[in-house]
Design a protein around this motif. Structure first.
Motif, short mmCIF file in Angstrom:
data_model
loop_
_atom_site.label_atom_id
_atom_site.label_comp_id
_atom_site.label_asym_id
_atom_site.label_seq_id
_atom_site.Cartn_x
_atom_site.Cartn_y
_atom_site.Cartn_z
N THR A 1320 0.75 -1.23 0.02
CA THR A 1320 -0.06 0.11 0.06
C THR A 1320 0.66 1.27 0.19
O THR A 1320 0.58 2.26 -0.38
N PRO A 1328 -5.44 -2.85 -7.29
CA PRO A 1328 -6.78 -3.34 -7.90
C PRO A 1328 -6.62 -4.91 -8.47
O PRO A 1328 -7.53 -5.59 -8.27
N MET A 1331 -5.48 -7.29 -5.71
CA MET A 1331 -6.76 -7.70 -5.07
C MET A 1331 -7.89 -8.57 -5.69
O MET A 1331 -8.47 -9.68 -5.00
N LYS A 1332 -8.09 -8.09 -6.94
CA LYS A 1332 -8.90 -9.00 -7.67
C LYS A 1332 -8.64 -10.41 -7.51
O LYS A 1332 -9.35 -11.44 -7.55
N VAL A 1362 -6.98 2.13 -0.39
CA VAL A 1362 -7.79 1.47 -1.18
C VAL A 1362 -9.33 2.32 -1.24
O VAL A 1362 -9.95 2.23 -2.36
N LEU A 1365 -8.59 4.09 -4.42
CA LEU A 1365 -8.64 3.16 -5.89
C LEU A 1365 -9.87 2.63 -5.95
O LEU A 1365 -10.36 1.79 -6.84
N LEU A 1367 -11.83 0.72 -3.99
CA LEU A 1367 -12.01 -0.66 -3.51
C LEU A 1367 -12.41 -1.01 -2.39
O LEU A 1367 -12.68 -2.05 -1.96
N SER A 1370 -15.99 -3.33 -2.16
CA SER A 1370 -15.70 -4.79 -2.30
C SER A 1370 -14.67 -5.38 -1.44
O SER A 1370 -14.92 -6.66 -1.08
N LEU A 1371 -13.93 -4.70 -0.90
CA LEU A 1371 -13.07 -5.18 0.19
C LEU A 1371 -13.81 -5.46 1.62
O LEU A 1371 -13.36 -6.75 2.09
N SER A 1374 -15.89 -8.42 0.94
CA SER A 1374 -15.29 -9.82 0.71
C SER A 1374 -14.85 -10.29 2.20
O SER A 1374 -14.88 -11.51 2.48
#
Length: 1662
Positions: A1320, A1328, A1331-1332, A1362, A1365, A1367, A1370-1371, A1374
């Motif tokens: 980071t 991205p 992480m995907k 994050v 970006l 993210l 979604s993070l 998850s």
């Protein structure tokens, strides 16, 4: 307050007094004292009753009770009523006399109680004591001691009882047979006498002023008679000592006539006790001193009769060796000296008649002791000694001759005393002063003598140091000595034997002179007529100037001498004042380090030549200021006279020669100059090197003004009878003649050399060949032209070479040097080369080589020029003379040898550059290098280093002096670069540095020939300088990489027409016997082919042929030549090449690794190869489980071969620099695959066949990669990050220790977290896609992979990147999906990730507040968490989230969270022995987290605290305060924080202020003081909480932790201390008392002590 409660508390504490721990006993006594402070009578009665009822209690504990009673009585006796006092007196008396045996502690304690009560109830105490002190019966020993103590503590109350006591005691003295009782009687008589004397001395304050000395005289005399005549003869030392201590004060009470009557027996009897060494101090102080005072006060005549015996005995005591006896002997000697003072005041003549003859003894101890007494009486009886001064001075004659250091010290001390009392002003005082100066001059190494068994180590305070201090003290502090010492001390400046005393002498004289200047100018001037023994101004000037040349000797005598010169300037010459006042401070400033910005010079660092030149300039300026030829001649005469004085100090004598030359140079009288030069030649000590050199310097300096006279005098001396007579005398002794004659000739030759060097150049050139050189070679006894020179004396040869060098340098420095035709040049060069060739080739012992080469250096620059063959002979001869020398030795004289070697090499460099200067063309340069090439390729490393160093020097010189008038090619550049560049990898690091310097100079020479200016700096060429560090690296890979970089620089700057010659030269270097150099040649050839191969189309077959032949020789450095073929093959059949290479055995050998790296040459090919390797790595399972036979149920994990091979291969590919684009393209896939590969190989073993290979070790052809599955994956991941542009990530992980953590099972999770943190920070744009790819692996069948992926994703939320970006959502989704994962570690990491939102995106917490709080609370209630680790994470997360969530979201859960975390405060407290306990560290973290969360809950409620929550705050107050004493520092720190936060909610400013003051983080906490203050405020503002707080503390009385059990009763005690009596009903005193009684039986002493302390406080509620 009821009696029963106080009594119960007292009895409880008294029952605990038998505790075995001293700390507990002390605390019990302290608690009893606390009870006694409040209710002394009740407490004392309880103690009395306890002792009476516990008749069998051991005496140590009875003594403790009695001591406690005594402490209470000490302050509260006045509060006792008579009945209580009587009870205590009877108890103490009974306890004291209970047993006849002597039990010191017990009986002493009881006696102390009686003494304390006797302060106010003396009559009652005496009544009880006298009842036990009846006539006719011997008393108990303690009764007598109590009488003595009462006499000391209550003088006015006791003295009236003494007559009756004495009348009863006297008959008992004769009855006493036991020594212990006799000692007690003696002590009583001593204190009775002292009390009586004090009473009589203060009759104005006494209750009965009619008491007189006569009242006690008869009884005291009767007691004296028994003590002296009977008890003093006892064999028991303690009894004798007690008698001695009593006799002194008793003698002061004896009647005068009785004392006079007893003195004839008393004094001898006391003196006889001196034979008992242990008693001497008491004999002197307690007995003899007071007896003598008594005898003198009554004017005793008996004293005169006993005087001789007294003096003898006292003198013997002084002479006892102090160092071999007890410390009392030192004190005894002080008392003995006091006795001598008493005797000196009454009989000074008798005393001196006894002492002075003893100064003549040869016994050291007697003499030292006598001197000590003499010094003492001189000081203490000055008036009585006034008329005895001449006798005392005359008696010092023999002690002054004693060589003993001890005697010398004593004499110096006597002289100091004499100075203060006017003795040194008497006739004979000068002898004392001279003696003192002699001791100042002692050499430091002679101060400590060989110590005998009873001698003192004098090193710490030697005779010299003491004498120096004494001289300065006498000079500065004793005003009456000023006229005695000035100007007498000047007489000691010039004699050599006082040299060591120069510094203190100069300092004292400076002080004396300044004092006289203050009085007046006339008193300061020295009257030489009145003081005929004083040294002349010329002698003083010479002496002080010469010793200043060595300024740091003798504690800085240079500065001291210069300061003295400065203050004496008027006495030296009237005209010197202004000049010396200006220049001398500058010289002193130089010594003080003003030129060094404050750092002072030392004897080793002082630039001597520069300092001497400053002094000579000072002398020249002085002579110029005076400008008086007569004065100058007188000074030169004095200087010549002092020359023999410095035979033992060569440096100073050498400087004096220079001073003589300077002075003669300033003299205008030619006759005087010639006369002094003649005397110097006739008297010089030619056998001494210093004399020869000094004489030559003198002649050289003189020649600056008198060249003709100097040369004439030298020739006259050779022709004189003195010189011929010397030669004739030498010839008589044939063994010595040649050597001694040659020493004279050496001096003469040196004189000519210095004359040439110093004389005016225009005058010197006219005489150089006709006179100077002719005479020099004539004295050398040889003819130069065509005749071989041979000499037996190396010193003579060296002098000739040195002088020739000075002559040549003088000619070159002349303004007419360029036009001067030196006809003898070739002859001198040939002579110098003859000397050089004659030197031994295997050693360097003399500077002949250096001097001869320097001479040639100057000569070759003169006209006419040398012929080509002569030049070659000079170069070859000098190179062979220096290059072939063996390496520098490491012997004792290695430092000198190294300096000589460096000077010799420097001389060779100067010579070669001088020769090069005559032909500054590329051809001339090549000629010089050709001479050096054989040495550059020498098999001996030190020769290569020297040759390359010389080459570098020549190239730098050529470059610095390059002048190109037209653009011409540097046609031999390729040859020269090809010669030097492979040496960049020489086995000797020093050779590498020199080689790269040569290449650097050559490239700039090429730029110069291309037309660039000299100051132009080329970036490419400058890069060579940055590569030098790489050449010093021990790693060969770094070294050859640096060589590759050097080749790149060469390739960029080399002209096309020079490339072939360079390559052909380097191909020859491939066969260099030095393997390093051959490898460097290979690296450089490959680099050149890569960089410039397009220009070598026609020569490619030839080059490839050479490389193939080298590959067949199986040399490793040829292997990279095959990489291109591998590349072509892989371009057509990538999959087959990859599969074939994967079939290579593990570990890959170095050839295989190089072939793998060859596949990364082209990006598209590298991408294809990496894709195939990723597929191979994931095709098979990462490991297989195998169960060891009969070794347990835990299976071993063994790595599968294909993924392991693919990992190793991938590492090799990404290690190639060219693989960067391919790595960037596949960055996410590579990162995730390698990270998960790391996770699933933690703890995985190698297959058995590979383990066997690892144990056997890899062969030299195998690479040094780590083959362990996990380590190989980590290494591959590191290489991938480095190649993918994430080197910052890799470096951050390295600094944080993350890579090592990743490899271990215990640290893998933390390592993954640190990797995510680094990503980071340094690789945000990559996240991205990473992480995907990682989210897709969260359903992995391998639990460890789920843990790894969750840990990585959780850590991402701690960074705002994050959110940037996009993210975040979604993070969160998850992670939330894994809340119900079967693995507790995954669930824990999910909570950590959600909490990380507080630090990563705090602004998003409010939006997700309910979701986050729900997750955390569910973590608190996680039932499938036996070790509370999920709950721990939840508490830590809540602490982070609370400040950020919406208040209404928080209030709905606040109470629930507070109630839920409260049990965790005492985690481990309630565990039973049957529970499976987690690690102590985990439980500590749980306590810490719960307490910190409690603090955050309080912080969140500031200003809005509901009553329900306030109740939780109050409930937590006691555990928080007690856990400040937690053995774990983090827990205690958490308590500090929580209490800080609780303070405002309690709405008590004083309590909050207390928390703020005492509980600052990082500040030490005095727990008792803090708890006391806290309880005070609690009871003041919350008195209704008393019962609740006490009952909560009672719970902790049973804590498992000792510190908490100790803190709880202390807390309770402070609460009771500060509570008001009206709140007593809140406390169940009976329950509390029972609990504290149980704590008094706790196994921990600290707990028992605190319980006793708390019991002492309960008196308030009793």
């Amino acid at each position: 307050m009821t009696e029963s409660c106080v009594k119960k508390l007292s009895c409880t504490l008294l029952d605990a007094i038998t505790d075995k721990d001293p700390m507990v006993q002390e605390q019990v006594c302290s608690a009893l004292c606390s009870l006694g402070e409040v209710q002394p009578e009740e407490m004392l009665c309880a103690c009395e009753e306890y002792l009476r009822q516990h008749d069998k209690l051991a005496h140590p504990y009875r003594a403790m009770v009695l001591r406690t009673m005594e402490m209470v009585l000490r302050n509260h006796t006045s509060k006792l009523d008579k009945d209580t006092a009587n009870i205590i007196i009877l108890l103490a008396s009974s306890e004291m006399t209970r047993t006849k045996e002597l039990v010191c502690g017990w009986q002493q304690a009881a006696s102390s109680v009686l003494v304390a009560v006797g302060q106010h109830f003396i009559n009652r105490v005496m009544e009880e004591m006298l009842s036990r002190f009846q006539p006719g019966a011997l008393p108990h020993c303690s009764v007598v001691r109590t009488f003595a103590s009462l006499a000391v503590s209550n003088v006015f109350g006791m003295v009236p009882f003494l007559p009756s006591i004495l009348s009863t005691m006297l008959p008992m003295l004769g009855m006493a047979k036991q020594d212990e009782l006799r000692v007690a009687f003696c002590s009583a008589l001593q204190h009775f006498s002292e009390s009586t004397l004090e009473y009589l001395a203060n009759l104005d304050q006494a209750p009965d002023p009619t008491v007189r000395k006569d009242t006690f005289a008869t009884d005291i005399f009767s007691a004296y008679d028994i003590l002296f005549h009977h008890w003093l003869q006892s064999r028991e030392p303690r009894l004798r000592l007690a008698v001695v201590e009593a006799l002194g004060p008793m003698s002061l009470l004896l009647p005068s006539e009785k004392l006079e009557e007893q003195l004839p027996k008393l004094l001898p009897g006391v003196l006889a006790l001196y034979k008992k060494h242990a008693e001497t101090f008491y004999v002197s102080k307690q007995s003899l001193g007071q007896i003598l005072e008594a005898a003198v006060s009554v004017g005793s005549r008996t004293l005169e009769v006993q005087l001789d015996a007294l003096l003898a005995a006292l003198h013997a005591q002084i002479c006892v060796p102090v160092e071999s006896s007890s410390p009392l002997v030192i004190s005894n000697q002080k008392e003995v000296l006091r006795c001598f003072t008493v005797l000196a005041c009454c009989a000074p003549g008798r005393l001196l008649a006894f002492l002075l003859p003893r100064l003549d003894t040869s016994n050291e101890r007697l003499r030292v002791g006598t001197l000590q007494v003499l010094r003492h009486v001189i000081n203490s009886a000055a008036a009585q000694m006034e008329v005895q001064k001449p006798f005392i001075l005359s008696s010092m004659r023999l002690p002054l001759l004693d060589p003993s250091s001890k005697v010398k010290q004593a004499v110096v001390q006597v002289i100091s005393a004499m100075a203060h009392h006017g003795y040194l002003e008497q006739p004979g005082g000068e002898v004392m002063i001279e003696y003192l100066v002699q001791q100042c001059a002692l050499p430091p190494e002679q101060q400590p003598e060989n110590p005998g068994p009873d001698s003192k180590d004098l090193s710490a305070d030697g005779v010299q140091a003491m004498s120096i201090r004494t001289l300065y003290l006498v000079s500065t502090a004793v005003d009456r000595m000023s006229d005695v010492l000035w100007p007498y001390l000047l007489e000691f400046l010039t004699p050599v034997r006082f040299t060591g005393a120069l510094t203190p002498l100069c300092r004292s004289l400076v002080h004396l002179a300044q004092k006289r200047q203050e009085v007046g100018a006339d008193t300061f001037l020295i009257q030489y007529d009145a003081h005929v023994n004083l040294p002349s101004p010329y002698a003083v000037t010479t002496r002080l100037l010469v010793v200043s040349s060595n300024p740091y000797l003798g504690d800085g005598r240079g500065a001291a001498s210069l300061r003295l010169l400065n203050v004496l300037h008027r006495s030296i010459h009237p005209l010197l004042g202004q000049q010396w006042e200006t220049t001398i401070p500058l010289l002193l400033g130089y010594l003080d380090g003003e030129a060094l910005w404050g750092s002072q010079y030392t004897e080793e660092t002082l630039p001597r030549k520069e300092w001497e030149e400053k002094l000579l300039m000072f002398l020249r300026d002085t002579l110029a200021t005076i400008s008086d030829n007569t004065w100058t001649c007188q000074l030169s005469l004095e200087m010549c006279k002092q020359l023999p004085c410095y035979n033992g100090t060569p440096q100073e004598k050498h400087f004096l020669y220079k001073c003589i030359g300077t002075t003669l140079g300033a003299a205008s009288s030619k006759e005087v100059v010639r006369k002094h030069l003649q005397e110097l030649l006739e008297t010089a000590r030619y056998q001494e090197d210093t004399d020869r050199e000094g004489l030559a310097c003198c002649f050289g300096i003189c020649a600056t003004s008198h060249l003709e006279d100097t040369l004439a005098q030298l020739e006259d001396f050779v022709r004189s009878d003195v010189f011929r007579k010397s030669v004739g005398i030498f010839n008589i002794f044939k063994d010595r003649s040649e050597n001694e004659v040659e020493k004279v000739k050496s001096a003469l030759i040196l004189c000519y050399g210095h004359v040439a060097a110093q004389a005016p150049r225009e005058l010197m050139l006219a005489r150089v060949e006709s006179d100077i050189l002719r005479n020099m070679f004539q004295y050398f006894s040889t003819k130069v032209l065509g005749i071989k020179v041979e000499t037996k004396d190396p010193a003579l040869k060296l002098c000739l070479v040195q002088s020739t060098c000075m002559v040549s340098r003088a000619i070159c420095s002349s303004a007419q040097a360029s036009s001067f035709h030196f006809s003898r040049k070739a002859e001198l060069v040939a002579q110098m080369m003859e000397f050089i060739r004659a030197e031994p080739p295997d050693s360097l012992r003399t500077p002949v080589r250096k001097k001869a080469m320097l001479t040639c250096t100057y000569l070759v620059s003169l006209e006419p020029a040398l012929g080509e063959q002569a030049r070659a002979d000079v170069i070859q001869g000098c190179l062979h003379s220096v290059m072939a020398l063996p390496p520098e030795s490491q012997g004792e004289d290695s430092g000198c040898q190294e300096a000589l070697y460096l000077d010799t090499v420097r001389a060779l460099e100067d010579l070669l550059t001088s020769l090069l200067q005559r032909d500054m063309t590329p051809q001339g340069l090549q000629v010089m290098v050709e001479h050096l090439s054989a040495w550059i390729k020498s098999p001996r490393g030190h020769e290569r280093v020297r040759a390359l160093g010389l080459s570098s020097c020549l190239l730098r010189y050529f470059l610095e002096h390059l002048h190109v008038s037209a653009l011409v090619p540097f046609h031999n550049l390729g040859l020269l670069v090809g010669l030097f560049s492979p040496r960049c990898a020489d086995l000797w690091p020093a050779a590498r540095q020199e080689a790269v310097g040569c290449v650097y100079s050559l490239l700039y020479l090429q730029l110069g020939y291309e037309g660039f200016s000299r100051d132009y700096r080329d970036d490419t060429a400058e890069r060579l300088l940055t590569l030098k560090d790489g050449l010093m690296h021990p790693d060969p890979a770094v070294l050859f990489h640096t060589c590759h970089s050097i080749a790149q620089v060469i390739a960029k700057r080399l002209p096309a027409d020079q490339l072939i010659s360079l390559l052909l030269t380097m191909f020859e270097g491939l066969g260099d016997p030095d393997k390093n150099c051959s490898q460097a040649a290979s690296v450089m050839v490959n680099c050149l082919l890569q960089e410039r191969g397009s220009a070598l189309l026609e020569k490619v077959p030839e080059i490839v042929s050479v490389l193939r032949s080298k590959l067949q020789e199986t040399q490793e450095h040829i292997l990279p030549a095959t990489q291109h073929s591998v590349y072509l093959l892989a371009s057509q059949h990538c999959a087959a090449v990859v599969s074939s290479l994967l079939g290579s055995p593990l570990p890959f050998d170095s050839h295989t690794c190089m072939l793998w790296r060859a596949l990364a040459v082209e990006p598209s090919l590298a991408t294809q190869v990496l894709g195939l390797l990723l597929e191979k790595m994931g095709r098979d399972v990462p490991f297989k489980e195998s169960r060891a036979f009969l070794l347990g149920s835990t299976p071993d994990r063994v790595a599968t071969l294909l993924p392991l091979s693919a990992t190793c291969a991938l590492h090799e590919v990404v290690s190639a620099p060219a693989s960067g684009p391919a790595v960037l393209e596949l960055y996410p896939q590579l990162f995730v695959a390698l990270l998960l590969r790391v996770s699933c190989t933690v703890g995985v073993q190698l297959p058995r066949n590979l383990q066997a290979k690892e144990r056997r070790g890899t062969s030299p052809a195998q690479a040094s990669r780590n083959l362990k599955p996990c380590s190989s994956a980590v290494d591959a991941l590191q290489a991938m990050l480095l190649r993918g542009g994430s080197e910052d990530v890799m470096q951050d992980m390295e600094l944080e220790g993350g890579w090592e953590l990743l490899r271990t099972s215990a640290g893998h999770e933390e390592g993954t977290t640190r990797l995510a943190r680094a990503m980071t920070k340094y690789a945000g744009p990559r996240l991205p896609l990473v992480m995907k790819a990682l989210i897709g692996t969260q359903n992995s069948a391998y639990e460890i992979q789920r843990v790894t992926s969750t840990a990585f994703l959780a850590e991402l939320l701690s960074s705002n990147v994050v959110n940037d970006l996009m993210l975040l959502e979604s993070l969160l989704d998850s992670l939330a999906a894994r809340q119900k994962d079967s693995c507790a570690s995954v669930r824990r990491l999910v909570l950590r990730g959600l909490a990380n939102l507080a630090s990563g995106s705090p602004d998003k917490v409010r939006a997700h507040g309910p979701q986050l709080l729900t997750a955390m609370i569910s973590g608190l209630d996680d039932g499938d968490d036996p070790h509370s680790l999920v709950a721990l994470e939840a508490m830590v997360g809540l602490s982070r989230l609370l400040p950020l969530v919406e208040p209404w979201d928080l209030h709905s859960v606040l109470l629930h969270v507070a109630i839920r975390v409260r049990p965790f405060f005492d985690s481990v407290e309630g565990a039973t022995v049957y529970e499976v306990m987690p690690a102590p560290q985990e439980k500590m973290e749980v306590r810490t987290a719960s307490i910190r969360l409690f603090g955050h809950l309080n912080k969140a409620c500031h200003g809005d605290c509901e009553d329900v929550f306030l109740d939780q705050v109050v409930s937590g107050l006691v555990p928080l305060l007690l856990h400040l004493q937690d053995s774990q520092a983090p827990v205690a720190s958490a308590c500090r924080f929580a209490l800080h936060m609780c303070g405002p909610n309690l709405e008590c400013e004083e309590l909050s202020a207390t928390f703020q003051k005492h509980l600052q983080e990082g500040r030490g906490l005095h727990f008792g003081e803090f708890l006391n203050t806290t309880c005070k405020h609690l009871m003041r503002h919350f008195p209704d909480l008393l019962g609740r707080l006490v009952s909560t503390n009672l719970f902790y009385f049973k804590s498992n932790w000792e510190d908490i059990r100790a803190a709880a009763p202390m807390f309770t005690g402070f609460l009771v201390l500060h509570a008001e009596l009206r709140h007593r009903p809140q406390v169940d005193l009976e329950q509390l008392l029972v609990a504290l009684q149980l704590l008094l039986k706790d196994p921990a002493p600290a707990v028992r002590a605190k319980a006793a302390e708390a019991l002492g406080r309960l008196v308030k509620f009793a």
